[in-house]
Scaffold this motif. Structure first.
Motif, short mmCIF file in Angstrom:
data_model
loop_
_atom_site.label_atom_id
_atom_site.label_comp_id
_atom_site.label_asym_id
_atom_site.label_seq_id
_atom_site.Cartn_x
_atom_site.Cartn_y
_atom_site.Cartn_z
N PRO A 106 7.00 17.02 -7.41
CA PRO A 106 7.72 16.27 -6.36
C PRO A 106 8.33 14.96 -6.84
N ALA A 107 7.61 14.20 -7.66
CA ALA A 107 8.13 12.90 -8.09
C ALA A 107 9.44 13.03 -8.86
N VAL B 1 22.83 12.75 -15.66
CA VAL B 1 21.62 13.39 -16.18
C VAL B 1 20.43 12.91 -15.35
N LEU B 2 19.70 13.85 -14.78
CA LEU B 2 18.45 13.55 -14.08
C LEU B 2 17.30 13.67 -15.06
N ILE B 3 16.37 12.73 -15.02
CA ILE B 3 15.15 12.83 -15.83
C ILE B 3 14.07 13.45 -14.94
N LEU B 4 13.69 14.68 -15.26
CA LEU B 4 12.59 15.35 -14.55
C LEU B 4 11.32 15.08 -15.33
N THR B 5 10.35 14.46 -14.67
CA THR B 5 9.19 13.92 -15.39
C THR B 5 7.99 14.84 -15.45
N THR C 289 0.87 -1.17 0.00
CA THR C 289 0.00 0.00 0.00
C THR C 289 0.90 1.22 0.00
N ALA C 290 0.96 1.91 -1.12
CA ALA C 290 1.90 3.01 -1.29
C ALA C 290 1.40 4.27 -0.60
N ASP C 291 2.34 5.06 -0.06
CA ASP C 291 1.98 6.30 0.60
C ASP C 291 3.14 7.29 0.48
N THR C 292 2.96 8.29 -0.35
CA THR C 292 3.96 9.35 -0.52
C THR C 292 3.27 10.60 -1.02
N LEU C 293 3.82 11.76 -0.64
CA LEU C 293 3.30 13.03 -1.13
C LEU C 293 3.65 13.24 -2.60
N ALA C 294 4.60 12.48 -3.10
CA ALA C 294 4.95 12.53 -4.53
C ALA C 294 3.94 11.67 -5.29
#
Length: 454
Positions: A363-364, A388-392, A309-314
């Motif tokens: 946020p993600a 390199v960061l992938i910003l989605t 059960t996932a829980d994140t503000l992202a």
């Protein structure tokens, strides 16, 4: 514009290797039930059709074309995609997203060469558009009147926009609570029929899978292999922006794991075709409260994945049973990448740091910078290596998160509240003043002194 001949593509099961002539409504293998992917039996590396230099020149030349497909950062690379006739192509000029240098974030992470590929600069402000243009076009080719998805926000916005452009109807299933209303508002504006179900994202997926078996509705979640094909073009475009010199590391957020699978697939294909000479290490970062893939790799060696059960503000990565985990595991292993998890406060801090570089992201996306810091501390990433960061997603996808962070109440009443004190120096809450010049000047002078100290 000139083009190379269309190359034959086939579907193949990622587990049993079956090669069906077509996919079922749920895009699962009829033999074993696992996911399908495209492969290209007609690819012959070294043949005149796939000579790297002419292909690269063709793709670059298309950037000056007025043709709608050439102006798309997905369809521009159509030689490496399954063939869809041009009359069925639905495009919003997606792709062509910028590659930014991040000097402040580089210092915070302890690396010398850090860039961000900002997929949030797509038409509906997330990376989903690169996959959706191709998947929606395949639905149009299949003469579907309805397309559907389960979504925490970005997928629904993208699908609804492309369905509207293709004169199709769209159905969105969203979980109750903990979604970004900014994202949902996009889907509503684009005309989607939206059903908010009393369940989580994974429950929405189960309902959707049952629905498409009973109604003539095309499923456009990332289990659809056309989505993966479109999304892989982000990696091709990235290599072009880097003059075909791969970075040492690419770091991707991990939610349903379709995006990391797509980027990894493209890297492997580009190496096969000698478009690049080596593979970057592709690493995947998950939120600690939504980390089933991290646990699968760290605890079970990738042999199984236990849903949670996932829980994140992202919210974009709030997924407890990622559909594409086996695909992601394969590219993680093939590229020698790593998987890591980060806390809610680490995500919030990283998001503010990216914003301080003048870029901004949802946020993600920020899990990438937070994860890079941990990979740097562990020694997996070296200071002199290129990353390199992938910003989605775009910063305006979840403005409530940003406002609460800068007001200082994002973690109010939560277990993270004490840890969040470390973020205070990054918070920029509005300063309420009387309407006089002296108050503004005094505030400006105080801020200037504060900046000098830091």
């Amino acid at each position: 514009m000139p083009t190379t001949p269309a190359v034959t593509s086939r579907l193949r099961c990622i587990s049993c290797g079956a090669t069906p002539d077509s996919a079922g409504q749920n895009f699962r293998c009829a033999a074993c039930g696992d996911l399908l992917e495209f492969f290209f039996p007609g690819w012959t590396p070294g043949s005149p059709v796939f000579e790297p230099a002419p292909l690269k020149a063709l793709w670059l030349k298309r950037r000056t074309s007025r043709d709608a497909l050439d102006q798309s950062g997905v369809w521009r690379f159509r030689e490496l995609l399954p063939h869809i006739p041009e009359e069925h192509a639905i495009t919003l000029r997606e792709g062509n997203t910028p590659l930014y240098r991040l000097p402040r974030c580089a210092r915070a992470a302890g690396v010398e060469n850090l860039h961000a590929k900002h997929q949030g600069m797509n038409p509906t402000a997330s990376f989903k558009d690169t996959g959706m243009t191709f998947a929606a076009s395949s639905a149009h080719q299949g003469k579907f009147g309805w397309v559907a998805c389960a979504s925490t926000g970005n997928t629904s916005a993208s699908m609804a926009a492309y369905a509207a452009r293709g004169n199709m109807h769209s159905l969105v299933l969203i979980p109750e609570g903990k979604i970004s209303w900014g994202k949902l508002s996009q889907a509503l504006d684009y005309g989607a029929l939206t059903c908010q179900l009393r369940t989580d994202f994974d429950g929405c997926v189960r309902i959707l899978n049952d629905l498409v078996r009973q109604k003539p509705v095309c499923l456009l979640n990332s289990v659809n292999p056309y989505r993966i094909e479109g999304q892989k073009t982000a990696a091709i475009e990235l290599m072009e922006q880097l003059a075909w010199e791969p970075p040492d590391h690419i770091i991707v957020p991990g939610g349903n794991l379709g995006n990391s699978s797509a980027i990894g697939k493209a890297l492997l294909e580009m190496r096969e075709l000698k478009l690049i000479s080596r593979l970057p290490k592709l690493s995947i970062i998950q939120a600690q409260g939504a980390n089933p893939f991290y646990r699968s790799v760290r605890e079970f060696g990738g042999k199984r994945l236990d849903p949670m059960t996932a829980d994140t503000l992202a919210t974009a990565i709030r997924i407890g049973n990622p559909a594409s985990w086996k695909k992601a595991l394969r590219v993680l292993q093939a590229t020698g990448g790593e998987v890591e998890q980060v806390t809610e406060v680490e995500i919030a801090v990283a998001k503010a740091e990216i914003g301080a570089d003048g870029i901004g992201c949802e946020p993600a996306s920020a899990v990438t910078l937070a994860g890079l810091k941990k990979l740097r501390r562990s020694g997996f990433v070296k200071p002199n290596e290129s990353v390199v960061l992938i910003l989605t997603g775009h910063a305006l996808k979840d403005p409530d998160f940003t406002i609460k962070f800068h007001r200082g109440d994002l973690f109010a009443g939560m277990p993270d509240q004490a840890e969040a004190a470390q973020a205070k120096s990054l918070q920029r809450a509005p300063v309420v003043l009387d309407a006089n010049l002296g108050a503004v000047i005094a505030t400006l002078d105080a801020a200037e002194r504060n900046y000098e100290v830091h």
